[in-house]
Design a protein around this motif. Structure first.
Motif, PDB file in Angstrom:
ATOM      1  N   PRO A  25      41.147  44.517 -13.063  1.00  0.00           N
ATOM      2  CA  PRO A  25      40.127  43.976 -12.227  1.00  0.00           C
ATOM      3  C   PRO A  25      38.864  43.231 -13.026  1.00  0.00           C
ATOM      4  O   PRO A  25      38.484  43.710 -14.093  1.00  0.00           O
ATOM      5  CB  PRO A  25      39.338  45.459 -11.370  1.00  0.00           C
ATOM      6  N   LEU A  26      38.431  42.193 -12.522  1.00  0.00           N
ATOM      7  CA  LEU A  26      37.638  41.540 -13.392  1.00  0.00           C
ATOM      8  C   LEU A  26      36.423  41.104 -12.380  1.00  0.00           C
ATOM      9  O   LEU A  26      36.479  41.492 -11.064  1.00  0.00           O
ATOM     10  CB  LEU A  26      38.082  40.009 -13.994  1.00  0.00           C
ATOM     11  N   PRO A  27      35.205  40.388 -12.720  1.00  0.00           N
ATOM     12  CA  PRO A  27      34.297  40.187 -11.944  1.00  0.00           C
ATOM     13  C   PRO A  27      34.254  39.654 -10.542  1.00  0.00           C
ATOM     14  O   PRO A  27      34.019  40.158  -9.602  1.00  0.00           O
ATOM     15  CB  PRO A  27      33.279  39.333 -12.658  1.00  0.00           C
ATOM     16  N   GLN A  28      35.377  38.585 -10.445  1.00  0.00           N
ATOM     17  CA  GLN A  28      35.429  38.186  -9.224  1.00  0.00           C
ATOM     18  C   GLN A  28      36.237  39.134  -8.303  1.00  0.00           C
ATOM     19  O   GLN A  28      36.192  38.902  -6.966  1.00  0.00           O
ATOM     20  CB  GLN A  28      36.213  36.927  -9.318  1.00  0.00           C
ATOM     21  N   THR A  29      37.145  39.896  -8.656  1.00  0.00           N
ATOM     22  CA  THR A  29      37.789  41.099  -8.270  1.00  0.00           C
ATOM     23  C   THR A  29      36.642  41.869  -7.521  1.00  0.00           C
ATOM     24  O   THR A  29      36.856  42.313  -6.281  1.00  0.00           O
ATOM     25  CB  THR A  29      38.524  41.844  -8.890  1.00  0.00           C
ATOM     26  N   ARG A  30      35.646  42.296  -8.192  1.00  0.00           N
ATOM     27  CA  ARG A  30      34.718  42.981  -7.574  1.00  0.00           C
ATOM     28  C   ARG A  30      33.893  42.579  -6.803  1.00  0.00           C
ATOM     29  O   ARG A  30      33.786  42.875  -5.415  1.00  0.00           O
ATOM     30  CB  ARG A  30      33.582  43.417  -8.630  1.00  0.00           C
ATOM     31  N   PHE A  31      33.738  41.104  -6.698  1.00  0.00           N
ATOM     32  CA  PHE A  31      32.958  40.259  -5.736  1.00  0.00           C
ATOM     33  C   PHE A  31      33.742  40.242  -4.490  1.00  0.00           C
ATOM     34  O   PHE A  31      33.045  40.706  -3.155  1.00  0.00           O
ATOM     35  CB  PHE A  31      32.755  38.688  -6.238  1.00  0.00           C
ATOM     36  N   THR A  82      34.270  31.726 -30.641  1.00  0.00           N
ATOM     37  CA  THR A  82      35.614  32.505 -30.521  1.00  0.00           C
ATOM     38  C   THR A  82      36.902  31.771 -30.946  1.00  0.00           C
ATOM     39  O   THR A  82      37.881  32.270 -30.746  1.00  0.00           O
ATOM     40  CB  THR A  82      35.615  33.051 -29.114  1.00  0.00           C
ATOM     41  N   ARG A  83      36.486  30.369 -31.404  1.00  0.00           N
ATOM     42  CA  ARG A  83      37.777  29.542 -31.716  1.00  0.00           C
ATOM     43  C   ARG A  83      38.612  29.165 -30.690  1.00  0.00           C
ATOM     44  O   ARG A  83      39.694  29.054 -30.704  1.00  0.00           O
ATOM     45  CB  ARG A  83      38.534  30.163 -32.966  1.00  0.00           C
ATOM     46  N   GLY A  84      38.127  29.395 -29.522  1.00  0.00           N
ATOM     47  CA  GLY A  84      38.762  28.982 -28.253  1.00  0.00           C
ATOM     48  C   GLY A  84      39.530  30.182 -27.682  1.00  0.00           C
ATOM     49  O   GLY A  84      40.434  30.006 -26.656  1.00  0.00           O
ATOM     50  N   THR A  85      39.535  31.442 -28.246  1.00  0.00           N
ATOM     51  CA  THR A  85      40.361  32.498 -27.774  1.00  0.00           C
ATOM     52  C   THR A  85      39.723  33.454 -26.818  1.00  0.00           C
ATOM     53  O   THR A  85      40.430  34.207 -26.273  1.00  0.00           O
ATOM     54  CB  THR A  85      40.696  33.443 -29.211  1.00  0.00           C
ATOM     55  N   GLY A  86      38.320  33.508 -26.673  1.00  0.00           N
ATOM     56  CA  GLY A  86      37.648  34.553 -25.839  1.00  0.00           C
ATOM     57  C   GLY A  86      37.848  34.045 -24.360  1.00  0.00           C
ATOM     58  O   GLY A  86      38.193  32.766 -24.118  1.00  0.00           O
ATOM     59  N   LEU A  87      37.677  35.010 -23.452  1.00  0.00           N
ATOM     60  CA  LEU A  87      37.761  34.856 -22.047  1.00  0.00           C
ATOM     61  C   LEU A  87      36.504  35.297 -21.613  1.00  0.00           C
ATOM     62  O   LEU A  87      35.971  36.449 -21.800  1.00  0.00           O
ATOM     63  CB  LEU A  87      39.086  35.507 -21.363  1.00  0.00           C
ATOM     64  N   MET A  88      35.820  34.755 -20.718  1.00  0.00           N
ATOM     65  CA  MET A  88      34.666  35.358 -20.268  1.00  0.00           C
ATOM     66  C   MET A  88      34.562  34.960 -18.403  1.00  0.00           C
ATOM     67  O   MET A  88      35.103  33.964 -18.088  1.00  0.00           O
ATOM     68  CB  MET A  88      33.275  34.692 -20.771  1.00  0.00           C
ATOM     69  N   HIS A  89      34.297  35.960 -17.730  1.00  0.00           N
ATOM     70  CA  HIS A  89      33.903  35.989 -16.278  1.00  0.00           C
ATOM     71  C   HIS A  89      32.669  36.445 -16.087  1.00  0.00           C
ATOM     72  O   HIS A  89      32.276  37.483 -16.388  1.00  0.00           O
ATOM     73  CB  HIS A  89      35.114  36.392 -15.471  1.00  0.00           C
ATOM     74  N   HIS A  90      32.014  35.869 -14.892  1.00  0.00           N
ATOM     75  CA  HIS A  90      30.601  36.723 -14.628  1.00  0.00           C
ATOM     76  C   HIS A  90      30.338  36.384 -12.872  1.00  0.00           C
ATOM     77  O   HIS A  90      31.133  35.441 -12.354  1.00  0.00           O
ATOM     78  CB  HIS A  90      29.304  35.825 -15.318  1.00  0.00           C
ATOM     79  N   ILE A 121      33.451  39.948 -20.989  1.00  0.00           N
ATOM     80  CA  ILE A 121      33.936  39.091 -22.053  1.00  0.00           C
ATOM     81  C   ILE A 121      35.256  39.927 -22.630  1.00  0.00           C
ATOM     82  O   ILE A 121      35.051  41.188 -22.851  1.00  0.00           O
ATOM     83  CB  ILE A 121      33.004  39.056 -23.029  1.00  0.00           C
ATOM     84  N   ASP A 122      36.129  39.249 -22.854  1.00  0.00           N
ATOM     85  CA  ASP A 122      37.366  39.761 -23.521  1.00  0.00           C
ATOM     86  C   ASP A 122      37.672  38.536 -24.868  1.00  0.00           C
ATOM     87  O   ASP A 122      37.591  37.609 -24.668  1.00  0.00           O
ATOM     88  CB  ASP A 122      38.739  39.642 -22.789  1.00  0.00           C
ATOM     89  N   ALA A 123      37.706  39.308 -25.671  1.00  0.00           N
ATOM     90  CA  ALA A 123      37.696  38.693 -27.339  1.00  0.00           C
ATOM     91  C   ALA A 123      38.350  39.434 -28.353  1.00  0.00           C
ATOM     92  O   ALA A 123      38.255  40.672 -28.350  1.00  0.00           O
ATOM     93  CB  ALA A 123      36.212  38.065 -27.785  1.00  0.00           C
ATOM     94  N   PRO A 124      38.926  38.782 -29.156  1.00  0.00           N
ATOM     95  CA  PRO A 124      39.406  39.605 -30.611  1.00  0.00           C
ATOM     96  C   PRO A 124      38.246  40.299 -31.349  1.00  0.00           C
ATOM     97  O   PRO A 124      37.197  39.983 -31.180  1.00  0.00           O
ATOM     98  CB  PRO A 124      39.940  38.287 -31.556  1.00  0.00           C
ATOM     99  N   GLU A 125      38.585  41.243 -31.761  1.00  0.00           N
ATOM    100  CA  GLU A 125      37.492  42.506 -32.581  1.00  0.00           C
ATOM    101  C   GLU A 125      36.672  41.479 -33.689  1.00  0.00           C
ATOM    102  O   GLU A 125      35.569  41.848 -33.887  1.00  0.00           O
ATOM    103  CB  GLU A 125      37.996  43.631 -32.857  1.00  0.00           C
ATOM    104  N   ASP A 126      37.376  40.617 -34.043  1.00  0.00           N
ATOM    105  CA  ASP A 126      36.910  39.839 -35.364  1.00  0.00           C
ATOM    106  C   ASP A 126      35.440  39.152 -34.816  1.00  0.00           C
ATOM    107  O   ASP A 126      34.331  38.964 -35.690  1.00  0.00           O
ATOM    108  CB  ASP A 126      37.793  38.996 -35.850  1.00  0.00           C
ATOM    109  N   TYR A 127      35.491  38.854 -33.515  1.00  0.00           N
ATOM    110  CA  TYR A 127      34.195  38.062 -32.999  1.00  0.00           C
ATOM    111  C   TYR A 127      33.160  38.992 -32.511  1.00  0.00           C
ATOM    112  O   TYR A 127      32.360  38.435 -31.782  1.00  0.00           O
ATOM    113  CB  TYR A 127      34.576  36.796 -32.267  1.00  0.00           C
TER     114      TYR A 127
END
Length: 616
Positions: free
Chosen positions: A107-113, A466-474, A412-418
């Motif tokens: 589930p992500l933010p729009q799922t909640r909405f 994030t070098r294009g690897t991150g995912l964000m939803h709001h 935000i879903d991103a690799p731990e390095d960032y």
């Protein structure tokens, strides 16, 4: 109350890209809607060019699926909260929902909405765990997260007791038995899903003693029939050619004739003579009808409540193109044409507002989010309009005498390095960390509550860091007191100081100053932004400067100028880049960023007034 046992009305709700439209494709194929061997595009419900380009659903649409003796009216809804007005209208047409959740993302933010809207209407839910074949699927954890989401949204015991279907929509398979992570369901088709819909979604109920009541939930148009009102019949029967009472939003009632009556079969609308309770129909013959109104019995008119949607939270100004290059690309330039187009959008889009401003050629357009407003501007651009669009701003409210601003729930879903750089970015936006989850896969999920204006322009910076690897939803999550000034863009602009075509010689010298937005041979004008300055301040530059010619011979190495490829901004990226004193010139051929005040000396005067100390 009596019911229509041969009919089910169901909506498919989900977060963006969790597979709603793909599942509808599979249901249509398996119900025999398409002839064997026929050429049908993927995601047939995405009818707009923009929907296909962006891979998202923008407009809610319905289709009808025949399965043995049952008719399923399936409404495909947008998954993005910016198009929440479409979601709310779609949910008013149905008696149950399929909640799609990705087997990996959960589930992500729009799922909640969309789920919050469903629970508020007390519609029964069927949970569909989609994409169970993904190699990174974690089916059991996602089911648990969905239960937690129901509890977090204050669902009661009856609402939490929902059936679960495991699905691989692309292959057209569904099962009630949980498969192993990464494996397809053990069935050959979607028959288990059809069965669970028939058992869980209640048939439409109606009152035999009530007169005709048909609620207008959407609008469409036909080149032959004009405006079409899409309705859900609550009670009674409607016939082609009959007289009906049109109950308008202003309280007046007018007698009209139903000149054409249409119902959906697969993806086509076909003419019918009559329709009954629970049917989703299209009616022609009423040119001024709009969303939320009711068609009822002229002898006993009983209007239904008008559909309400959430208030807008983002606004931007839209006006005629006032740049020196106006009229070179589009053919719709006048204020009257722009205003008529915005008024036409209000008819079919209940979630936006259009307000007057101090200038007669500029209007304030309010909506649910940046994407919704950018889509509107993009559609107008493709229709031939030339526009000047201001920087998106938040719509504030006065609550108990204090200014409150909209707040978003950001995931935000991103690799731990960032993790470190993302924490720093969010701290600049005065956000509050709500939750952090590490799945042990090298990725981390963070949930923040952040002021909505802090997310304007954040996506580009987020993808860069994030070098294009991150995912964000709001998604919108209420109002909180104003948190003060936010300085989110650390760079300035390179502003052209004269009109003319750019030259490779000038750009080669300027590219050391920052990132260029234009290439050689591009027409520019004074006040147009040609690049991003690496420093905080704006810089006036001459991108049209030519190399002085002499009668001395030159080597070939001196003639060839090495240029770094310039950065081409899309409309959304241009709107994100803008500061308060900047705007975007949008034409069918170009998207340009410019200063609101074009002349350099006028901008200097405004800057001096702003920095002048107040008088005693």
């Amino acid at each position: 109350m009596p019911t229509r046992d041969d009919l089910r009305n169901v909506a498919i709700i989900a977060h963006v890209d969790h597979g709603k439209t793909t599942l509808v494709d599979a249901m249509l194929w398996q119900s025999g809607a398409f002839r064997v061997g026929s050429s049908v595009d993927d995601r047939v419900m995405d009818s707009m060019d923009l929907e296909r380009e962006k891979g998202i659903t923008i407009l809610a649409k319905n289709t009808a699926v025949k399965h043995s003796d049952l008719t399923l009216n399936i409404v495909d809804t947008p998954g993005h909260a910016d198009f929440g007005g479409e979601v709310e209208r779609a949910l008013s047409m149905v008696d149950g929902v399929l909640l799609l959740v990705d087997a990996s993302e959960g589930p992500l933010p729009q799922t909640r909405f969309v789920l919050r809207k469903t629970l508020a209407l007390r519609l029964p839910v069927i949970l569909v765990i989609n994409k169970v074949d993904r190699p990174d699927a974690r089916i059991a954890e996602v089911v648990d997260e969905t239960y937690e989401l129901f509890l977090d949204l204050d669902a009661d015991e009856q609402q939490i007791d929902f059936p679960i279907v495991y699905c691989h929509a692309k292959a057209g398979k569904a099962s009630l038995e949980r498969p192993l992570d990464g494996e397809s369901p053990n069935s050959e088709d979607l028959e288990p899903l059809f069965d669970i819909i028939k058992k869980t979604v209640p048939p439409p109920q109606y009152d035999e003693g009530a007169p005709l009541q048909a609620h207008v939930t959407n609008l469409d148009s036909s080149p032959y029939l004009g405006r079409l009102a899409l309705c859900r019949i609550r009670n009674g029967t409607i016939r082609k050619g009959q007289q009906a009472a049109w109950c308008r939003t202003d309280g007046t009632i007018q007698r009209v004739k139903i000149t054409e009556l249409l119902m959906t079969e697969a993806l086509d609308r076909v003419a019918v003579e009559t329709a009954g309770p629970g049917d989703l129909i299209a009616i022609a013959g009423i040119p001024q009808i709009t969303i939320g109104e009711t068609l009822t019995d002229p002898e006993d008119p009983r209007p239904l409540p008008v559909i309400t949607v959430d208030e807008p939270s983002i606004s931007m100004t839209v006006g005629t193109n006032s740049s020196p290059l106006a009229g070179t690309s589009g053919n719709k330039l006048t204020a009257r044409l722009v205003k008529n187009r915005l008024d036409a959008e209000l008819i079919g889009n209940v979630s936006i507002r259009v307000l007057e401003t101090e200038r007669p050629d500029t209007w304030e357009v309010q909506g649910r989010g940046e994407l919704q407003l950018a889509i509107l501007v993009e559609i107008m651009r493709r229709e031939g309009f030339e526009l000047t669009v201001g920087k998106p701003q938040v719509v504030t409210r006065l609550i108990d005498g204090a200014v409150h601003e909209p707040v978003e729930r950001l995931t935000i879903d991103a690799p731990e390095d960032y993790l470190g750089v993302l924490t720093q970015l969010m701290a600049l936006r005065k956000s509050r960390l709500e939750q952090m989850i590490n799945h042990g896969t090298g990725w981390v999920r963070m949930e923040y509550r952040v002021p909505a204006r802090g997310l304007i322009g954040f996506r580009t910076e987020f993808l860069t860091e994030t070098r294009g690897t991150g995912l964000m939803h709001h998604v919108f999550d209420g109002y909180e007191p104003w948190v003060g000034e936010l300085r989110t863009r650390p760079t300035g602009s390179l502003v052209a100081d004269r009109r003319g075509p750019t030259t490779g010689f000038a750009l080669a010298n300027l590219q050391e100053r920052g990132t260029m937005f234009v290439g050689p041979g591009t027409d520019v004008y004074e006040g147009m932004i040609v690049g991003e300055n690496s420093r905080q301040d704006d810089m006036d530059v001459n991108p049209t400067k030519e190399k002085k010619l002499t009668n001395m011979r030159q080597s070939s190495g001196d003639i060839l100028v090495p240029l770094i490829p310039h950065r081409v901004l899309s409309l959304e990226q241009a709107l994100e880049f803008c500061r308060e004193d900047e705007c975007v010139e949008v034409t069918p051929g170009f998207v340009r960023i410019r200063k609101v005040t074009l002349a350099a000396q006028d901008r200097e005067k405004l800057r001096g007034r702003k920095n002048r100390p107040p008088k005693n």
